[in-house]
Design an enzyme around this catalytic site. Structure first.
Site, PDB file in Angstrom:
ATOM      1  N   THR A  75       0.742  -1.241  -0.149  1.00  0.00           N
ATOM      2  CA  THR A  75       0.150  -0.108   0.223  1.00  0.00           C
ATOM      3  C   THR A  75       0.846   1.381  -0.073  1.00  0.00           C
ATOM      4  O   THR A  75       0.692   2.196  -0.827  1.00  0.00           O
ATOM      5  CB  THR A  75      -1.000  -0.042   1.249  1.00  0.00           C
ATOM      6  OG1 THR A  75      -1.971  -0.830   1.062  1.00  0.00           O
ATOM      7  CG2 THR A  75      -1.662   1.169   1.094  1.00  0.00           C
ATOM      8  N   ASN A 132      -5.064  -9.474  -8.395  1.00  0.00           N
ATOM      9  CA  ASN A 132      -5.145  -9.931  -6.900  1.00  0.00           C
ATOM     10  C   ASN A 132      -6.572 -10.821  -6.735  1.00  0.00           C
ATOM     11  O   ASN A 132      -6.560 -11.710  -5.930  1.00  0.00           O
ATOM     12  CB  ASN A 132      -4.903  -8.972  -5.902  1.00  0.00           C
ATOM     13  CG  ASN A 132      -6.102  -7.796  -6.144  1.00  0.00           C
ATOM     14  OD1 ASN A 132      -5.948  -7.167  -6.934  1.00  0.00           O
ATOM     15  ND2 ASN A 132      -6.967  -7.728  -4.995  1.00  0.00           N
ATOM     16  N   GLN A 167       1.305  -9.407  -6.272  1.00  0.00           N
ATOM     17  CA  GLN A 167       0.861 -10.626  -6.521  1.00  0.00           C
ATOM     18  C   GLN A 167       1.824 -11.707  -7.793  1.00  0.00           C
ATOM     19  O   GLN A 167       1.470 -12.608  -7.831  1.00  0.00           O
ATOM     20  CB  GLN A 167      -0.575 -10.790  -6.859  1.00  0.00           C
ATOM     21  CG  GLN A 167      -1.472 -10.170  -5.784  1.00  0.00           C
ATOM     22  CD  GLN A 167      -1.474 -11.194  -4.748  1.00  0.00           C
ATOM     23  OE1 GLN A 167      -0.945 -12.265  -4.552  1.00  0.00           O
ATOM     24  NE2 GLN A 167      -2.266 -10.513  -3.586  1.00  0.00           N
ATOM     25  N   SER A 193       5.596  -6.449  -1.866  1.00  0.00           N
ATOM     26  CA  SER A 193       5.526  -6.565  -0.498  1.00  0.00           C
ATOM     27  C   SER A 193       5.693  -8.252  -0.069  1.00  0.00           C
ATOM     28  O   SER A 193       5.617  -9.168  -0.576  1.00  0.00           O
ATOM     29  CB  SER A 193       3.869  -6.570  -0.234  1.00  0.00           C
ATOM     30  OG  SER A 193       3.339  -6.673   1.240  1.00  0.00           O
ATOM     31  N   HIS A 228       5.256 -10.115   2.591  1.00  0.00           N
ATOM     32  CA  HIS A 228       4.515 -11.094   3.096  1.00  0.00           C
ATOM     33  C   HIS A 228       3.502 -11.900   2.069  1.00  0.00           C
ATOM     34  O   HIS A 228       3.055 -12.936   2.472  1.00  0.00           O
ATOM     35  CB  HIS A 228       3.559 -10.841   4.129  1.00  0.00           C
ATOM     36  CG  HIS A 228       2.371  -9.855   3.910  1.00  0.00           C
ATOM     37  ND1 HIS A 228       1.224 -10.332   3.863  1.00  0.00           N
ATOM     38  CD2 HIS A 228       2.140  -8.618   3.218  1.00  0.00           C
ATOM     39  CE1 HIS A 228       0.309  -9.404   3.432  1.00  0.00           C
ATOM     40  NE2 HIS A 228       1.055  -8.215   3.070  1.00  0.00           N
ATOM     41  N   THR A 280      12.461   5.254  11.020  1.00  0.00           N
ATOM     42  CA  THR A 280      13.562   4.226  11.413  1.00  0.00           C
ATOM     43  C   THR A 280      13.657   2.943  10.675  1.00  0.00           C
ATOM     44  O   THR A 280      12.357   2.272  10.496  1.00  0.00           O
ATOM     45  CB  THR A 280      13.331   3.878  13.035  1.00  0.00           C
ATOM     46  OG1 THR A 280      13.591   5.111  13.486  1.00  0.00           O
ATOM     47  CG2 THR A 280      14.345   2.755  13.437  1.00  0.00           C
ATOM     48  N   CYS A 307      -8.634  -6.887   1.177  1.00  0.00           N
ATOM     49  CA  CYS A 307      -8.542  -5.389   1.816  1.00  0.00           C
ATOM     50  C   CYS A 307     -10.199  -5.266   1.484  1.00  0.00           C
ATOM     51  O   CYS A 307     -10.746  -4.193   2.145  1.00  0.00           O
ATOM     52  CB  CYS A 307      -7.931  -4.470   0.934  1.00  0.00           C
ATOM     53  SG  CYS A 307      -6.189  -4.782   1.239  1.00  0.00           S
TER      54      CYS A 307
END
Length: 391
Positions: free
Chosen positions: A70, A150, A179, A199, A201, A237, A332
């Site tokens: 995102t 997706n 994806q 992404s 994960h 960070t 989502c």
């Protein structure tokens, strides 16, 4: 439990989990600190950056670490729009993009910052290169089209769009690759892409970390005002354990991609055959019996089907009681009772678009697992048949 929801989040790789845990214990210093521990943490970050770049075929300086898909998509779009000096700013995208692209563009559109041409798709959910070309205007600054959808798994003609846009050097080309990574081929240097989102994960890395590839020489405005990390584009960070874990997961996914693709395409074909024996269900996207898809049209790990007249959450919860975990639409949007925006764009009626479920599998699945899924799906449909069409 049988977990068939890899598109929402894939289980973290055991090796990656051990790495992240160890780093959380040993390397807790801020990577921006000047002392030795900070310097050691920064070395890990830069080593991970080089690793991500090597797998993706990019330069280390083209890798910007983010918190996930995102943020990466928002940074690519809003960063490009804010950096443009044009008084009128036109963006081209498709009607079937993930919410993090679609809603981002809608927000900018509603604020009067940009004008958007929303491209249609065909009945398989595929964008036409000709439609992209027809939508280009002197004010166009960005084209954003996803690599793999997706919900349906349809692969978009990214290479062809990139070849088209090579003739328009003033237009940036952004691709949401969330994806696709680890499942579908990419040529970062050969396909004319300027911005590519990943992404962790989704390819068995940790949650909360991702990356945006930014072609060398392209400048973006930062989303967040803050520190000078990530070339001043993304302050904050560094999440050192997650960044290192992502690089490791990406390498593992890349090393085994061809073997995994072959296995998953076999599982996909097996599942489609079982679904076709359940007359109440219809396949969405490529995979319908009338069209045997090729591997450049459909991703190997996604099957989307509809039970017209049945609310998908009923089907999901019935399957869960039998140990089967799947999704409706994307994660989502899974709690929305609205018809799938993607399926509506493909020309399907609201009844079909409201009754869709998504199966997405991964490394742990076997043919026996797919047979169990098909058997329990058929059993569930038989039980729900008397309720068909009820509200």
């Amino acid at each position: 439990m049988y977990y068939y929801d890899h598109c929402a989040s894939a289980p973290i790789h055991e090796t990656v989990l051990r790495t992240v845990t160890e780093l959380m214990e040993l390397h807790y210093a801020n990577a921006s600190s000047l002392h030795r521990s900070g310097a050691e943490a920064m070395k890990l970050v830069e080593r991970a950056r080089a690793g991500v770049a090597a797998v993706m075929g990019a330069k280390p300086g083209e890798v910007i670490f983010t918190s996930g898909g995102t943020e990466g998509n928002n940074l690519a779009i809003k960063g490009t729009v804010a950096k443009s000096s044009k008084s009128r700013k036109h963006v081209i995208s498709s009607a079937i993009e993930h919410a993090s692209v679609y809603q981002c563009l809608r927000q900018l559109e509603e604020q009067g910052i940009i004008e958007v041409s929303w491209l249609p798709v065909d009945c398989y959910g595929r964008v036409s290169v000709q439609d992209v070309e027809a939508a280009i205007s002197p004010d166009t600054i960005l084209v954003s089209v996803m690599h793999v959808n997706n919900e349906t798994g349809t692969v978009q003609p990214i290479r062809e769009i990139g070849a088209l846009l090579a003739g328009y050097p003033q237009i940036r080309f952004h691709v949401d690759g969330v994806q696709a990574i680890g499942k579908t081929a990419l040529n970062w240097n050969g396909w004319g892409i300027d911005l590519y989102t990943g992404s962790a994960h989704k390819f068995r890395g940790p949650k909360g970390v991702g990356f945006l590839l930014v072609r060398e020489g392209i400048a973006l405005s930062p989303l967040l005002a803050g520190g000078s990390q990530e070339q001043g584009v993304r302050g904050g960070t560094y999440n050192v354990p997650a960044i290192v874990g992502m690089a490791q997961a990406l390498r593992l996914a890349s090393e085994s991609m061809e073997r995994r693709r072959e296995t998953m395409y076999g599982l996909r074909s097996r599942l489609l055959g079982l679904v076709r024996n359940i007359p109440e269900l219809v396949v969405n996207g490529f995979g319908a019996e009338a069209h045997q898809e090729t591997q450049d049209e459909a991703a190997p790990h996604i099957v989307n089907v509809s039970y017209p007249g049945m609310r998908p959450e009923v089907l999901v919860h019935m399957l869960e009681k039998q140990g089967i975990l799947i999704s409706t639409q994307s994660a989502c949007s899974s709690k929305s009772l609205k018809p799938s925006r993607v399926l509506l764009a493909m020309g399907h009626k609201a009844e079909r678009a409201s009754g869709s479920i998504r199966v997405s599998f991964g490394d742990e699945h076997t043919e026996a697992d797919i047979d169990v899924l098909g058997e329990r799906l058929a059993m569930t449909v038989r039980k729900l048949k008397p309720l068909e069409g009820s509200r």
